[in-house]
Design an enzyme around this catalytic site. Structure first.
Site, short mmCIF file in Angstrom:
data_model
loop_
_atom_site.label_atom_id
_atom_site.label_comp_id
_atom_site.label_asym_id
_atom_site.label_seq_id
_atom_site.Cartn_x
_atom_site.Cartn_y
_atom_site.Cartn_z
CB SER A 53 -0.90 0.00 1.23
OG SER A 53 -1.53 1.24 1.39
CE1 TYR A 98 -6.94 5.02 -2.44
CE2 TYR A 98 -5.04 4.83 -1.00
CZ TYR A 98 -6.33 4.47 -1.34
OH TYR A 98 -7.01 3.55 -0.59
C1 LIG Z 1 -7.38 -2.23 6.96
C2 LIG Z 1 -7.51 -2.08 5.49
C3 LIG Z 1 -6.73 -1.14 4.82
C4 LIG Z 1 -6.83 -0.98 3.44
N1 LIG Z 1 -5.99 -0.11 2.83
C5 LIG Z 1 -6.04 -0.02 1.48
C6 LIG Z 1 -5.13 0.83 0.80
O1 LIG Z 1 -4.27 1.46 1.41
N2 LIG Z 1 -5.23 0.91 -0.54
C7 LIG Z 1 -6.17 0.21 -1.25
O2 LIG Z 1 -6.23 0.31 -2.47
N3 LIG Z 1 -7.02 -0.62 -0.63
C8 LIG Z 1 -6.97 -0.75 0.71
N4 LIG Z 1 -7.82 -1.62 1.33
C9 LIG Z 1 -8.73 -2.47 0.53
C10 LIG Z 1 -8.06 -3.82 0.17
O3 LIG Z 1 -7.06 -3.62 -0.79
C11 LIG Z 1 -9.06 -4.81 -0.40
O4 LIG Z 1 -9.81 -4.21 -1.43
C12 LIG Z 1 -10.01 -5.40 0.63
O5 LIG Z 1 -9.41 -5.48 1.91
C13 LIG Z 1 -10.44 -6.79 0.20
O6 LIG Z 1 -11.38 -7.30 1.04
P1 LIG Z 1 -11.06 -8.38 2.22
O7 LIG Z 1 -10.45 -7.61 3.32
O8 LIG Z 1 -12.44 -8.88 2.52
O9 LIG Z 1 -10.15 -9.46 1.66
C14 LIG Z 1 -7.75 -1.78 2.71
C15 LIG Z 1 -8.53 -2.71 3.37
C16 LIG Z 1 -8.42 -2.88 4.75
C17 LIG Z 1 -9.26 -3.92 5.41
O1 LIG Z 2 -8.40 2.20 5.00
C1 LIG Z 2 -8.41 2.08 3.78
O2 LIG Z 2 -9.23 1.35 3.21
C2 LIG Z 2 -7.49 2.83 2.97
O3 LIG Z 2 -7.54 2.63 1.79
C3 LIG Z 2 -6.52 3.78 3.53
C4 LIG Z 2 -5.92 4.68 2.68
C5 LIG Z 2 -5.03 5.60 3.17
C6 LIG Z 2 -4.72 5.63 4.51
C7 LIG Z 2 -5.30 4.72 5.35
C8 LIG Z 2 -6.19 3.78 4.87
#
Ligand SMILES: Cc1cc2nc3c(=O)[nH]c(=O)nc-3n(C[C@H](O)[C@H](O)[C@H](O)COP(=O)(O)O)c2cc1C
Ligand SMILES: O=C(O)C(=O)c1ccccc1
Length: 394
Positions: free
Chosen positions: A139, A167
């Site tokens: 990420s 992003y």
């Molecule tokens: C705690 C957390 C943080 C996430 N941070 C990001 C992120 O920084 N960038 C992003 O594109 N998706 C982020 N996602 C989405 C995940 O990439 C993904 O789409 C999602 O977790 C998939 O679902 P699952 O948790 O049921 O496997 C985040 C998801 C969670 C649960």
């Molecule tokens: O929490 C998230 O899903 C996420 O995408 C995110 C993005 C930037 C900072 C912290 C979380």
């Protein structure tokens, strides 16, 4: 980003305050998670270990958390029809993805702030993914800089593939510098998240007043970027002004393959392919953005039809077992992403826990493919997926 972690309140709330503010137990006991098995045990251990505020950040979703629940429920509504006597032998469980030949069809989805799960953070996740032969999508909001993450993966396996999730930032110079860092780190693809024109409203985080990383942690990729004072980190911006033109500008600025993550509408998938993307990730962001979005799985068949095999289609959201992986493959995915399960493993037992999650999903996937009579990940087809509990046709 616009909502969280905005520097409104600094420092993490106390455990006591979080417990008062977190009446999720009953809802979770009734349960969207798997009832038994390794992943369920690691989830329980993670929950017991983590500060409840951080647990809520990892586990929660947008608004009423309907999209979170739907992601898993959609898999439970489906069953697999095995084919028999096909002589297919034990199934081969590798696929080719952009910048990742011969890789597990289970990719680590990008998730923020791994050091809140375990002090070893993203480096531990990277080692676990590399050991499992799985792509790590690291990420942009990692608590470890991308160079360090990729180096940790390659120390385990020199050919390990790491993708960088991005992003697009409103200032092109900032985006370009992030891309330069990902390239310098040896990342083999960029994954641009397009489902976040604004940050989702997270009720749990609001209740817990979780709007910033605790002291000592930072989004390390955001340090020393153009326009900021040296040594400081910039907030991650999300912008509703971004368009396909910004994606085209990114593609022009890099030789890396670019995937788009967070597509649900088949027309957007068509546009993405016409724009030249290397892959489409069907995702509702783990239910953390538009709560009214459908389960990712429900959006998959129409997107797969629109893409028509021109680029790989990935799916994430609610994948909790090998049967879930195979169901997604049968409905047109080349691979799936897993988000929370990797965080459960990491929080429960660091690198070893994350590695166990991926090894378990690999073994279950191979087993289910073989039980379905398939020789490989491409051998399961849509006719093998049926609805559970439907009306009998007789
Ligand atoms: C705690 C957390 C943080 C996430 N941070 C990001 C992120 O920084 N960038 C992003 O594109 N998706 C982020 N996602 C989405 C995940 O990439 C993904 O789409 C999602 O977790 C998939 O679902 P699952 O948790 O049921 O496997 C985040 C998801 C969670 C649960
Ligand atoms: O929490 C998230 O899903 C996420 O995408 C995110 C993005 C930037 C900072 C912290 C979380």
């Amino acid at each position: 980003m616009t909502r969280s972690p905005a520097p409104r309140l600094r420092g993490a709330p106390t455990r006591q305050a979080a417990q008062r503010a977190t009446p999720q137990a009953a809802q979770e006991a009734s349960g969207t998670g798997p009832a038994t098995g390794l992943l369920a045990r690691l989830r329980d251990q993670a929950r017991a270990r983590l500060d409840p505020v951080h647990w809520d950040f990892f586990e929660g979703g947008a608004d009423g958390e309907r999209a979170v629940a739907e992601n898993e429920a959609a898999f439970r509504r489906l069953a697999l029809l095995p084919r028999v006597l096909r002589g297919s032998g034990p199934a081969r469980t590798t696929v080719d993805l952009p910048g990742a030949p011969d890789t597990l069809p289970v990719v680590v989805a990008p998730t923020a702030f791994h050091k809140l799960a375990h002090p070893a953070g993203e480096a531990a996740t990277a080692r676990a993914a590399a050991a499992a032969g799985a792509v790590l999508t690291t990420s942009m909001a990692s608590t470890t800089a991308v160079g360090e993450v990729a180096a940790a993966a390659r120390a385990v396996r020199p050919e390990a593939a790491v993708w960088f999730q991005l992003y697009l930032q409103p200032e092109p110079a900032v985006t370009r510098e992030l891309v330069r860092r990902a390239e310098a780190a040896g990342c083999t693809a960029l994954v641009v998240t397009v489902d976040s024109p604004v940050f989702g409203r997270r009720a749990r985080d609001d209740r817990n007043r979780f709007h910033d990383l605790p002291p000592g942690y930072a989004a390390e990729n955001m340090r020393d970027l153009p326009g900021g004072p040296p040594g400081s980190t910039r907030p991650i911006a999300m912008s509703p002004a971004l368009s396909w033109a910004d994606l085209a500008a990114l593609r022009a600025a890099t030789r890396l393959p670019v995937l788009v993550k967070g597509v649900l509408h088949p027309e957007d998938a068509r546009i993405a392919v016409a724009e030249g993307v290397a892959g489409v990730v069907v995702s509702n962001h783990g239910g953390r953005q538009l709560d009214a979005a459908p389960a990712a799985l429900e959006a998959l068949p129409a997107v797969a039809d629109a893409v028509a095999g021109r680029v790989p289609v990935l799916l994430d959201g609610g994948v909790r077992s090998g049967a879930d992986v195979v169901t997604a493959l049968a409905l047109g995915a080349t691979a799936v992403g897993v988000g929370r399960p990797v965080l459960w493993g990491l929080a429960a037992d660091g690198e070893r826990g994350a590695a166990r999650v991926l090894a378990e999903l690999r073994e279950q996937t191979a087993h289910v493919l073989t039980l379905c009579g398939s020789a490989d990940c491409a051998g399961v087809t849509r006719d093998q997926v049926v609805r559970r509990g439907g009306q009998a046709p007789w």
